[in-house]
Motif scaffolding. Sequence first.
Motif, short mmCIF file in Angstrom:
data_model
loop_
_atom_site.label_atom_id
_atom_site.label_comp_id
_atom_site.label_asym_id
_atom_site.label_seq_id
_atom_site.Cartn_x
_atom_site.Cartn_y
_atom_site.Cartn_z
N ALA A 9 0.85 -1.20 0.00
CA ALA A 9 0.00 0.00 0.00
C ALA A 9 0.88 1.25 0.00
CB ALA A 9 -0.92 -0.01 1.22
N ASN A 10 0.35 2.33 -0.53
CA ASN A 10 1.03 3.64 -0.55
C ASN A 10 2.41 3.55 -1.20
OD1 ASN A 10 -1.13 4.82 0.98
ND2 ASN A 10 -0.24 3.90 2.83
N LEU A 11 2.40 3.02 -2.43
CA LEU A 11 3.66 2.80 -3.14
C LEU A 11 3.92 3.91 -4.15
CD1 LEU A 11 3.28 -1.01 -3.95
CD2 LEU A 11 4.42 0.04 -1.98
N ASP A 12 5.21 4.12 -4.41
CA ASP A 12 5.63 5.01 -5.49
C ASP A 12 6.31 4.13 -6.54
OD1 ASP A 12 6.51 7.06 -7.10
OD2 ASP A 12 8.13 7.69 -5.76
N ILE A 13 5.58 3.83 -7.62
CA ILE A 13 6.10 2.94 -8.65
C ILE A 13 7.26 3.64 -9.36
CG2 ILE A 13 5.59 1.62 -10.73
CD1 ILE A 13 4.10 0.61 -8.32
N LEU A 14 8.42 2.98 -9.39
CA LEU A 14 9.62 3.55 -9.98
C LEU A 14 9.94 2.96 -11.35
CD1 LEU A 14 11.90 3.69 -6.81
CD2 LEU A 14 10.56 5.55 -7.82
N ASP A 15 9.77 1.65 -11.48
CA ASP A 15 10.10 1.01 -12.76
C ASP A 15 9.48 -0.37 -12.81
OD1 ASP A 15 11.32 0.74 -15.32
OD2 ASP A 15 13.04 1.90 -14.60
N TYR A 16 9.61 -1.03 -13.96
CA TYR A 16 8.98 -2.34 -14.14
C TYR A 16 9.62 -3.07 -15.30
CZ TYR A 16 6.61 0.59 -17.58
OH TYR A 16 6.35 1.48 -18.60
N GLU A 17 9.43 -4.38 -15.32
CA GLU A 17 9.75 -5.25 -16.46
C GLU A 17 8.51 -6.10 -16.68
OE1 GLU A 17 14.03 -6.90 -16.24
OE2 GLU A 17 13.66 -6.08 -14.23
N LEU A 18 7.73 -5.74 -17.68
CA LEU A 18 6.43 -6.36 -17.91
C LEU A 18 6.36 -6.97 -19.30
CD1 LEU A 18 4.18 -3.48 -16.54
CD2 LEU A 18 4.80 -5.57 -15.33
N SER A 19 5.70 -8.12 -19.39
CA SER A 19 5.53 -8.82 -20.66
C SER A 19 4.06 -9.18 -20.85
CB SER A 19 6.35 -10.10 -20.69
OG SER A 19 7.71 -9.84 -20.44
N PHE A 20 3.60 -9.05 -22.09
CA PHE A 20 2.29 -9.59 -22.43
C PHE A 20 2.41 -11.09 -22.68
CE2 PHE A 20 1.48 -5.12 -23.48
CZ PHE A 20 0.22 -4.96 -22.90
N TYR A 21 1.32 -11.81 -22.40
CA TYR A 21 1.30 -13.25 -22.66
C TYR A 21 -0.12 -13.70 -22.99
CZ TYR A 21 -0.65 -14.07 -17.96
OH TYR A 21 -1.45 -14.07 -16.84
N ASP A 22 -0.21 -14.83 -23.65
CA ASP A 22 -1.50 -15.40 -24.06
C ASP A 22 -2.16 -16.09 -22.87
OD1 ASP A 22 -3.62 -16.46 -25.45
OD2 ASP A 22 -2.44 -17.90 -26.61
N THR A 23 -3.42 -15.80 -22.64
CA THR A 23 -4.12 -16.39 -21.49
C THR A 23 -4.70 -17.77 -21.78
OG1 THR A 23 -6.18 -15.28 -22.12
CG2 THR A 23 -4.74 -14.13 -20.55
N GLN A 24 -4.66 -18.23 -23.04
CA GLN A 24 -5.18 -19.57 -23.33
C GLN A 24 -4.36 -20.61 -22.59
OE1 GLN A 24 -5.22 -20.63 -27.47
NE2 GLN A 24 -6.23 -22.58 -27.14
N PRO A 25 -4.99 -21.47 -21.80
CA PRO A 25 -4.22 -22.43 -21.00
C PRO A 25 -3.66 -23.55 -21.86
CG PRO A 25 -6.57 -22.81 -20.71
CD PRO A 25 -6.44 -21.55 -21.53
N PRO A 26 -2.61 -24.23 -21.37
CA PRO A 26 -2.08 -25.40 -22.07
C PRO A 26 -3.15 -26.48 -22.20
CG PRO A 26 -0.57 -24.68 -20.35
CD PRO A 26 -1.85 -23.92 -20.14
N ALA A 27 -2.98 -27.34 -23.20
CA ALA A 27 -3.98 -28.39 -23.43
C ALA A 27 -3.35 -29.58 -24.14
CB ALA A 27 -5.13 -27.84 -24.27
N THR A 28 -3.82 -30.76 -23.78
CA THR A 28 -3.52 -31.97 -24.54
C THR A 28 -4.59 -32.09 -25.61
OG1 THR A 28 -2.48 -33.05 -22.65
CG2 THR A 28 -3.22 -34.47 -24.44
N ILE A 29 -4.20 -32.18 -26.88
CA ILE A 29 -5.15 -32.10 -27.98
C ILE A 29 -4.89 -33.23 -28.99
CG2 ILE A 29 -5.36 -29.60 -27.70
CD1 ILE A 29 -3.64 -29.28 -30.21
N GLY A 30 -5.78 -33.31 -29.99
CA GLY A 30 -5.68 -34.34 -31.01
C GLY A 30 -6.73 -35.41 -30.79
N LEU A 31 -7.11 -36.10 -31.87
CA LEU A 31 -8.13 -37.14 -31.77
C LEU A 31 -7.75 -38.20 -30.75
CD1 LEU A 31 -9.19 -37.70 -35.51
CD2 LEU A 31 -10.63 -36.83 -33.65
N ASP A 32 -6.47 -38.52 -30.69
CA ASP A 32 -5.99 -39.53 -29.76
C ASP A 32 -5.10 -38.93 -28.67
OD1 ASP A 32 -7.22 -41.67 -31.23
OD2 ASP A 32 -5.61 -41.50 -32.70
N ASN A 33 -5.29 -37.63 -28.42
CA ASN A 33 -4.50 -36.92 -27.40
C ASN A 33 -2.99 -37.04 -27.65
OD1 ASN A 33 -6.78 -36.06 -25.88
ND2 ASN A 33 -6.92 -38.08 -24.93
N ASP A 34 -2.60 -36.92 -28.91
CA ASP A 34 -1.20 -37.09 -29.29
C ASP A 34 -0.34 -35.86 -29.05
OD1 ASP A 34 -1.31 -39.73 -30.17
OD2 ASP A 34 -2.00 -39.14 -32.17
#
Length: 431
Positions: A205-230
Amino acid sequence: MSHTDLNQDLADFISQSPTPFHATATLRSRLLDAGYQALDERADWQLESGGKYLVTRNDSSLIAFQMGGADSLQRGIRLVGAHTDSPCLKVKPQPELNQQGMWQLGVEVYGGALLAPWFDRDLSLAGRVSFRTAEGRIASRLINFKRPIAIIPSLAIHLNRGVNDGLPINPQTDLPPLLAHSLDPARDLRALLSEQLQREHADCANLDILDYELSFYDTQPPATIGLDNDFFSAARLDNLLSCHVGLTALLSAESEQACLLVCTDHEEIGSSSSCGADGPFLEDVLSRIVPDAAQRVQVLQRSLLVSADNAHAVHPNYAAKHDDNHGPKLNAGPVIKINSNQRYATNSETAAFFRSLCEAANIPVQSFVVRSDMGCGSTIGPITASRLGVRTVDIGAPTFAMHSIRELAGSRDPGYLTSVLRHFYNCAQLI
């Protein structure tokens, strides 16, 4: 652990690790839960036979090691190396853009990213924020919005008729993500970060933001996919898959062996940093594990590094991009990566040793050599080998779409690689 359980644990690990800072924090947390002791580089170390330790640098690189039995170092250290970073879009220091009634953030491309897949994705924002507390102390915390807060919309094909003919993407003008409507008073990124920090951390609380290192990323979660989960589909498989495999193998290592896992930042941009593979981090730690310089050389000459980084699987739509005799396939086992110009550090002895490990683990193994008329990427393997003089083999799980916002591996390959690295950490004798 079954392939299904291992892949679910890998999916959880990737979801918890949207940036190198978060990957390192996740590795650290899991190691602490497994009984590893955290060390501070600024303090004296009292390492004991049989002890298990971890140390981080810059919050984005980690080394974990177990000392093993009384004479374990004389038998050599079993080292596995990977990297915590992935290509992404990083927020600029003064990023606010107000264009056509929309609030956007300017970004810089980190690493060799495939840019086209970043369009029309639900993006979130994460990283490290540094600030001054109410008491005047400078501190940092990790931040992760988690929910989708941004998107980079494509331009409609009606206004860009040649887009499917391969028009270039301008990182300066085409990639700033859209976050909101512009409002009066103007939005302020630092105020937004301060609010989010207070949500995530009770002491912020009550912070003075000085700097940052921020990255965008995809929110789609990992998944096992394929007809036979390959297939296993996720962001940042290069190289969080190897970090996870190395961690999983290390946690099952026999206590008598001297074992080490190093996961460093900045591989995607050359590794030249204080916490990268071309920096002194690993050497500094090894000098404290084996303080005597002559003895350290002896130990390293008895040791071996497995540099684990993803390999290029042969794509069925682009098979001509591979050498006909060296096209690794998904779900066909780990890949030994070879390059005569030392873009990979593998030699005949270390390749033979890894093949024998795969045979002992009853795991298939493949080879990759880039086409002779194409350039070859590299890894932390040659860098670490040249700095330490340690014998090294470059290997990795075969994948598609490397450096895309979403990559694809075989669903059986994480398990194959984990089994081999378990045999490596537990093998009685190195070459």
